[in-house]
Write a protein that holds these residues in place. Structure first.
Motif, short mmCIF file in Angstrom:
data_model
loop_
_atom_site.label_atom_id
_atom_site.label_comp_id
_atom_site.label_asym_id
_atom_site.label_seq_id
_atom_site.Cartn_x
_atom_site.Cartn_y
_atom_site.Cartn_z
N ASP A 89 31.10 46.84 37.48
CA ASP A 89 31.84 47.14 38.36
C ASP A 89 32.26 45.82 39.28
O ASP A 89 33.54 45.45 39.12
CB ASP A 89 31.60 48.58 39.18
CG ASP A 89 32.73 48.64 40.29
OD1 ASP A 89 33.64 49.21 39.83
OD2 ASP A 89 32.79 48.17 41.28
N HIS A 90 31.39 45.03 39.82
CA HIS A 90 31.63 43.83 40.42
C HIS A 90 32.29 42.90 39.51
O HIS A 90 33.19 42.41 39.97
CB HIS A 90 30.43 43.59 40.95
CG HIS A 90 30.23 42.11 41.79
ND1 HIS A 90 31.19 41.96 42.70
CD2 HIS A 90 29.73 40.94 41.35
CE1 HIS A 90 31.16 40.57 43.23
NE2 HIS A 90 30.57 40.12 42.38
N GLN A 91 31.58 42.45 38.51
CA GLN A 91 32.13 41.43 37.49
C GLN A 91 33.61 42.02 37.07
O GLN A 91 34.38 40.97 36.94
CB GLN A 91 31.39 41.49 36.18
CG GLN A 91 30.14 40.96 36.71
CD GLN A 91 29.09 40.67 35.39
OE1 GLN A 91 29.18 41.35 34.46
NE2 GLN A 91 28.02 39.87 35.42
N ALA A 92 33.98 43.09 36.76
CA ALA A 92 35.45 43.49 36.51
C ALA A 92 36.35 43.34 37.63
O ALA A 92 37.50 42.98 37.25
CB ALA A 92 35.41 44.97 36.24
N ARG A 93 35.75 43.18 38.85
CA ARG A 93 36.91 43.21 40.06
C ARG A 93 36.78 41.82 40.27
O ARG A 93 38.02 41.16 40.57
CB ARG A 93 36.04 43.77 41.31
CG ARG A 93 36.12 45.18 41.37
CD ARG A 93 35.36 45.83 42.50
NE ARG A 93 34.88 47.23 42.37
CZ ARG A 93 36.10 48.11 42.35
NH1 ARG A 93 37.32 48.14 42.39
NH2 ARG A 93 35.56 49.42 42.06
N GLU A 95 37.02 39.49 37.94
CA GLU A 95 37.74 38.93 36.87
C GLU A 95 39.13 39.29 36.72
O GLU A 95 39.85 38.63 35.99
CB GLU A 95 37.33 39.39 35.28
CG GLU A 95 35.61 38.83 35.18
CD GLU A 95 34.96 39.39 34.03
OE1 GLU A 95 35.60 40.39 33.35
OE2 GLU A 95 33.92 39.26 33.83
N LYS A 96 39.50 40.04 37.77
CA LYS A 96 40.96 40.45 37.82
C LYS A 96 41.68 39.34 38.53
O LYS A 96 41.36 38.56 39.17
CB LYS A 96 41.17 41.69 38.84
CG LYS A 96 40.74 42.92 38.16
CD LYS A 96 41.27 43.96 38.87
CE LYS A 96 40.86 45.29 38.07
NZ LYS A 96 41.15 46.72 38.99
#
Length: 96
Positions: A89-93, A95-96
């Motif tokens: 979840d943190h990595q997806a945020r 990378e945005k």
């Protein structure tokens, strides 16, 4: 005697409390990792999954941050499957 709550009210209060705790960790870095994770997920988590979140949130911020940033391997007592959800979840945020 106190007011008797239904299970639905009880879990709603628990979700609200966990969201608050996620945003008020004591370190800004963990607030920004656990706060958005809790906002995005606690409303759909059931009781046992909330238990998993709560167990992870009971850990101290410095080691927890190192585990999320993959700077250290978490100890055996940590629910690594659940930790991976937080990391993803943190990595997806980020990378945005």
């Amino acid at each position: 005697m106190g007011v008797q709550m239904t299970a639905g009210e009880d879990i709603a209060i628990r979700r609200k409390r966990l969201r608050y705790r996620a945003w008020h960790r004591g370190t800004k870095e963990m607030d920004l990792i656990l706060g958005p994770f809790a906002d995005a997920n606690v409303e759909v988590f059931d009781g046992p999954t909330l238990d998993r979140l709560e167990a992870l949130m009971n850990e101290e911020d410095p080691p927890l941050l190192k585990w999320v940033m993959r700077q250290e391997v978490p100890p055996a007592h940590i629910d690594s499957d659940f930790l991976e959800l937080v990391i993803a979840d943190h990595q997806a945020r980020v990378e945005k």
